[in-house]
Design an enzyme around this catalytic site. Structure first.
Site, short mmCIF file in Angstrom:
data_model
loop_
_atom_site.label_atom_id
_atom_site.label_comp_id
_atom_site.label_asym_id
_atom_site.label_seq_id
_atom_site.Cartn_x
_atom_site.Cartn_y
_atom_site.Cartn_z
N PHE A 159 0.80 -1.23 0.00
CA PHE A 159 0.00 0.00 0.00
C PHE A 159 0.84 1.28 0.00
CE2 PHE A 159 0.93 -0.06 4.55
CZ PHE A 159 1.08 1.28 4.82
N GLU A 186 -4.96 -3.85 -2.04
CA GLU A 186 -6.41 -3.64 -1.95
C GLU A 186 -6.74 -2.39 -1.13
OE1 GLU A 186 -4.57 -5.76 -0.50
OE2 GLU A 186 -5.26 -6.30 1.51
N CYS A 291 9.39 1.91 3.16
CA CYS A 291 10.27 0.78 3.48
C CYS A 291 11.67 1.26 3.74
CB CYS A 291 10.27 -0.24 2.36
SG CYS A 291 11.02 0.38 0.87
P1 NAD Z 1 1.66 -6.63 3.06
O1 NAD Z 1 2.69 -7.70 3.08
O2 NAD Z 1 0.59 -6.67 4.10
O3 NAD Z 1 0.88 -6.65 1.66
C1 NAD Z 1 1.59 -6.73 0.42
C2 NAD Z 1 0.71 -7.46 -0.59
O4 NAD Z 1 0.47 -8.79 -0.13
C3 NAD Z 1 -0.65 -6.81 -0.80
O5 NAD Z 1 -0.93 -6.81 -2.19
C4 NAD Z 1 -1.60 -7.69 -0.02
O6 NAD Z 1 -2.88 -7.78 -0.59
C5 NAD Z 1 -0.93 -9.05 -0.04
N1 NAD Z 1 -1.18 -9.83 1.18
C6 NAD Z 1 -1.42 -9.34 2.44
N2 NAD Z 1 -1.57 -10.35 3.31
C7 NAD Z 1 -1.42 -11.50 2.61
C8 NAD Z 1 -1.46 -12.88 2.97
N3 NAD Z 1 -1.69 -13.27 4.20
N4 NAD Z 1 -1.25 -13.79 1.99
C9 NAD Z 1 -1.01 -13.42 0.72
N5 NAD Z 1 -0.98 -12.11 0.33
C10 NAD Z 1 -1.19 -11.17 1.26
O7 NAD Z 1 2.43 -5.24 3.06
P2 NAD Z 1 1.83 -3.78 3.18
O8 NAD Z 1 1.32 -3.57 4.57
O9 NAD Z 1 0.92 -3.49 2.04
O10 NAD Z 1 3.16 -2.91 2.95
C11 NAD Z 1 4.04 -2.58 3.99
C12 NAD Z 1 5.22 -3.53 4.04
O11 NAD Z 1 5.89 -3.54 2.79
C13 NAD Z 1 6.28 -3.10 5.06
O12 NAD Z 1 6.76 -4.24 5.71
C14 NAD Z 1 7.36 -2.48 4.20
O13 NAD Z 1 8.65 -2.49 4.78
C15 NAD Z 1 7.29 -3.34 3.00
N6 NAD Z 1 7.87 -2.70 1.82
C16 NAD Z 1 9.07 -3.16 1.38
C17 NAD Z 1 9.68 -2.56 0.28
C18 NAD Z 1 11.01 -3.04 -0.22
O14 NAD Z 1 11.37 -2.70 -1.33
N7 NAD Z 1 11.75 -3.82 0.55
C19 NAD Z 1 9.03 -1.51 -0.37
C20 NAD Z 1 7.79 -1.08 0.11
C21 NAD Z 1 7.22 -1.69 1.20
#
Ligand code: NAD
Length: 506
Positions: A159, A186, A291
């Site tokens: 997100f 989402e 991130c």
């Molecule tokens: P998230 O892991 O909750 O969600 C990421 C994606 O996975 C979304 O599209 C979501 O719908 C899906 N998802 C969520 N729960 C799931 C599950 N149980 N099973 C399968 N798919 C699932 O992450 P977020 O809260 O949207 O984003 C924040 C996180 O992303 C932080 O940890 C941040 O550090 C990380 N991030 C990392 C980078 C990088 O390049 N390393 C960049 C941006 C964000």
């Protein structure tokens, strides 16, 4: 609520993109897209059915038959047009992004801009997807490589950068000759969908780019689908680890860029004003939901006396809706995120850290329902406390104090995460020692958020990354292509008549 009822209520639905058509999902599972500053429902997003995921993949598979043979320059020109369209729509895109994600309008433009840079890079694909050739490796024999596209690839995005991170993925995958299925977050899919509309306007043919929305079931369907060859994921470590393992089990390539706890190390010889300004911007910008946020400050030696000045700079930041002029810190993404962050702050107090700036429950006139948490700072933090051990992903900075540069390096390397780090110093020797010894993907020297431009690739170490190749840049060309090695000899009448040879030589 079905789509007809939603339409009657005046709430738009977010569409799926399948085979060139923006369509309403037939699912019964929907989720609200909510403005985090006001709680207004902006749209409803479907959780696509398995049949819809299958249809998106089938469209991408069919489109691959022709797209893979499309001339390089034709593909590149689409991205030249696309970058122009993104520039022309910059303010519209930023406004959509701020409404659904919360970050300030200038920061939203930055989110779009960092993605735009990848689109510009995709337009130069002719220079990037080159094979190698060795002439005369044996008598009359040449060896050369072809970097051929894989087929259907997929992307799953978080997100926090709903413009930049989708643009890390589909432009490079498509420019290299693949077709794509994107699964945006989402929580804020609307700016991603506007970018997808512009991509089609730029000339991406039907079926080459498809979008499905949803949560775990859709992600699992992508990981398992036999016709998807590669998955790019950006998000939390927990979900990314699951995606990596599940996709690998199904025989796919996967790259997973994951969670962070980025340490900024400040040495006492650093320029104080510049370092503290950089720290405050990097800890609290985007409400700490980057991130690459500098969420952990390590003060070395005498630099520990700078805490009061840091607190005053953080206290001066203006917390307000992202749409309001002069805002430094917008709301966090959801009520759930706000409760989680407030819970982490309470745990820090319970575990004995010193709360030197408490940003909970700020008063924001006109936006009383917003998910606001103001800049919060803990000093006296130690490993073992939840606020140190876990990613908070909010506007909370934790400060640790150590005696030497070596102590700081040991601390950073002992943390499981290896996404980004920074050192502030005027000593070239100290900076170089840090750069050499630190086990982290992105290293900033007097720069707090060292995100590489697209001539390089974003990377990560340890719990922050799975898979050897990163998104965008040169590495992603390798990720989205299969190397085919051709060893060729051409005969004329004379050289053809040498008889049978059963040895291994050419
Ligand atoms: P998230 O892991 O909750 O969600 C990421 C994606 O996975 C979304 O599209 C979501 O719908 C899906 N998802 C969520 N729960 C799931 C599950 N149980 N099973 C399968 N798919 C699932 O992450 P977020 O809260 O949207 O984003 C924040 C996180 O992303 C932080 O940890 C941040 O550090 C990380 N991030 C990392 C980078 C990088 O390049 N390393 C960049 C941006 C964000």
């Amino acid at each position: 609520m079905n789509t007809a009822t939603q339409a009657a209520a005046g709430i738009p639905t977010v569409k799926l993109l399948i085979d060139g058509a923006f369509v309403d999902s037939r699912t019964s599972e929907w989720r609200d897209v909510v403005n985090p500053a006001t709680q207004d429902v902006l749209a409803r997003v479907p959780f696509a059915t398995t049949a819809e995921v299958d249809a998106a993949v089938a469209a991408a598979k069919e489109a691959f038959k022709t797209w893979r043979k499309t001339p390089i320059s034709t593909r590149a020109r689409i991205f030249l047009k696309y970058q122009q369209l993104i520039r022309e729509h910059m303010q519209e895109l930023a406004a959509i992004l701020t409404a659904e994600q919360g970050k300030t309008l200038p920061d939203a433009e930055g989110d779009v801009f960092r993605g735009l840079e990848v689109v510009e890079h995709a337009a130069g694909i002719g220079n990037l997807q080159l094979g190698e050739l060795a002439n005369n490796v044996a008598n009359g024999v040449d060896t050369y490589t072809l970097l051929q596209p894989l087929g259907v690839c997929a992307g799953i995005t978080p997100f926090n950068f709903p413009a930049m991170i989708p643009l890390w993925m589909f432009p490079m995958a498509i420019a290299t000759g693949n077709t794509f299925v994107l699964k945006p977050s989402e929580q804020d899919p609307m700016v991603t969908m506007r970018l997808v509309e512009l991509a089609l306007e730029a000339g991406i043919p039907k079926g080459v780019l498809n979008v499905v929305h949803g949560g775990p079931d859709v992600v699992n369907a992508i990981c398992d689908h036999p016709d998807i060859k590669a998955v790019s994921f950006v998000g939390s470590t927990k979900v990314g680890t699951h995606v990596y393992q599940r996709a690998a089990l199904a025989g796919k390539r996967a790259q997973c860029m994951m969670g962070a706890k980025n340490h900024a190390v400040v040495l006492p010889d650093a320029n104080k004003e510049q370092s503290l300004n950089a720290m405050v911007g990097a800890a609290f910008g985007a409400a700490g939901q980057r991130c690459m946020a500098a969420s952990t400050l390590v003060l070395v030696g005498e630099a520990r006396s700078w805490i009061p000045d840091l607190v005053e700079k953080a206290r001066a930041l203006k917390v307000n809706a992202g749409t309001e002029a002069g805002t430094d810190v917008g709301p966090v993404i959801s009520c759930t995120a706000r409760s989680r962050i407030e819970g982490m702050i309470a745990s820090g107090v319970d575990e004995g850290a010193r709360l030197v700036l408490d940003g909970r429950n700020p008063a924001i006139p006109g936006f009383e329902k917003g998910n606001f948490v103001g800049p919060t700072i803990f000093a006296g933090v130690k490993p073992g406390m939840r606020i140190y051990d876990e990613e908070i992903f909010g506007p909370v900075l934790v400060i640790l104090e150590v005696d030497t540069l070596d102590d700081a390096i040991a601390l950073v390397n002992a943390n499981p995460n290896g996404n980004g780090t920074a050192v502030f110093t005027q000593s070239g020797w100290a900076a170089r020692r840090f750069q050499e010894e630190i086990d982290v993907g992105q290293v900033g020297i007097n720069l707090p958020i060292p995100v590489p431009v697209p001539y390089f690739s974003f990377t990560g170490s340890r719990a922050s990354k799975l898979g050897d190749l990163g998104p965008y840049g040169k590495q992603v060309v390798a990720f989205y292509t299969q190397t085919k090695t051709v060893i060729a000899r051409w005969f004329d009448e004379e050289t053809a008549a040498h008889g049978v040879n059963t040895t291994i030589s050419l």
